[in-house]
Write a protein that holds these residues in place. Sequence first.
Motif, PDB file in Angstrom:
ATOM      1  N   LEU A 252       1.332  10.861  -6.712  1.00 21.56           N
ATOM      2  CA  LEU A 252       0.698  12.132  -6.375  1.00 21.56           C
ATOM      3  C   LEU A 252       1.695  13.242  -6.678  1.00 21.56           C
ATOM      4  CD1 LEU A 252      -0.912  11.234  -2.907  1.00 21.56           C
ATOM      5  CD2 LEU A 252      -2.009  11.207  -5.163  1.00 21.56           C
TER       6      LEU A 252
ATOM      7  N   GLY B 277       2.797   2.495 -10.361  1.00 17.97           N
ATOM      8  CA  GLY B 277       2.105   2.573  -9.084  1.00 17.97           C
ATOM      9  C   GLY B 277       1.428   3.923  -8.887  1.00 17.97           C
ATOM     10  N   ARG B 278       0.942   4.136  -7.684  1.00 18.30           N
ATOM     11  CA  ARG B 278       0.197   5.351  -7.358  1.00 18.30           C
ATOM     12  C   ARG B 278       1.153   6.542  -7.247  1.00 18.30           C
ATOM     13  NH1 ARG B 278      -3.405   6.473  -1.885  1.00 18.30           N
ATOM     14  NH2 ARG B 278      -4.394   8.413  -2.607  1.00 18.30           N
TER      15      ARG B 278
ATOM     16  N   ARG C 190       2.474   4.959  -2.014  1.00 14.26           N
ATOM     17  CA  ARG C 190       2.300   6.082  -2.933  1.00 14.26           C
ATOM     18  C   ARG C 190       3.623   6.813  -3.043  1.00 14.26           C
ATOM     19  NH1 ARG C 190      -1.660   9.463   1.049  1.00 14.26           N
ATOM     20  NH2 ARG C 190      -2.488   7.352   1.180  1.00 14.26           N
TER      21      ARG C 190
ATOM     22  N   ASP D 247       0.859  -1.186   0.000  1.00 16.12           N
ATOM     23  CA  ASP D 247       0.000   0.000   0.000  1.00 16.12           C
ATOM     24  C   ASP D 247       0.895   1.236   0.000  1.00 16.12           C
ATOM     25  OD1 ASP D 247      -1.942   1.896   0.252  1.00 16.12           O
ATOM     26  OD2 ASP D 247      -2.582   1.320   2.268  1.00 16.12           O
TER      27      ASP D 247
END
Length: 201
Positions: free
Chosen positions: A103, A100-101, A70, A68
């Motif tokens: 931001l 992947g994630r 980011r 999990d």
Amino acid sequence: MRAVWVLAGILAWSEWLNRRWSRTLVTPGRDGGSEAVVVLGYRNRGPTANAVNRWRVRAGLRSLTGDDTRVIFSGGTTGDGPAEAQVMADYARSVLGYDGRVLLEDRSRTTWENVTNVIPLLEDVDRVKIASQPAHALKARAYLRRRRPDLAAKLAPADDYRAGEWLLVKPLLALYGLWTLRRLKPAERAPWHRLRSARVP
């Protein structure tokens, strides 16, 4: 022969100092749960990632250890091109194949702004890593502890120091690091356990 020993001593000193910085204000062994890796940008004036930002992106991606996760790329515009955050994200995806994630924090122009502006993106994670050159990452961790001690308590080591990496440049990085960290008070670099023990009467 003396010159060889002097050079070896300088290289060993710079390795030791960079390694020490990379392990300051973090809690090793913080595993499990969600994770955010913050990658700080560096003076990217063009549309493609410069050498420093390419290395920082690689260091950030190799710091990922959980499921999990980011990656937060932080950096605004320093020229006429796109924001550093966008440039680093593009490099991570198109060149390194990261899917992947991601931001983006694309407004910051200083390290203090980097830290301030990524705080809302860190509220819900269990573990925070900051990836940059070791002295710069330490400075950012100290700033996070100033702003949000609760989030700084989640700091874990990033994989931004490896023995022998940038070997011939490390003495310069060490000297620059000493200069950039000069405004930090000794207490701001102290590990958490030392701060707690210092408060005990």
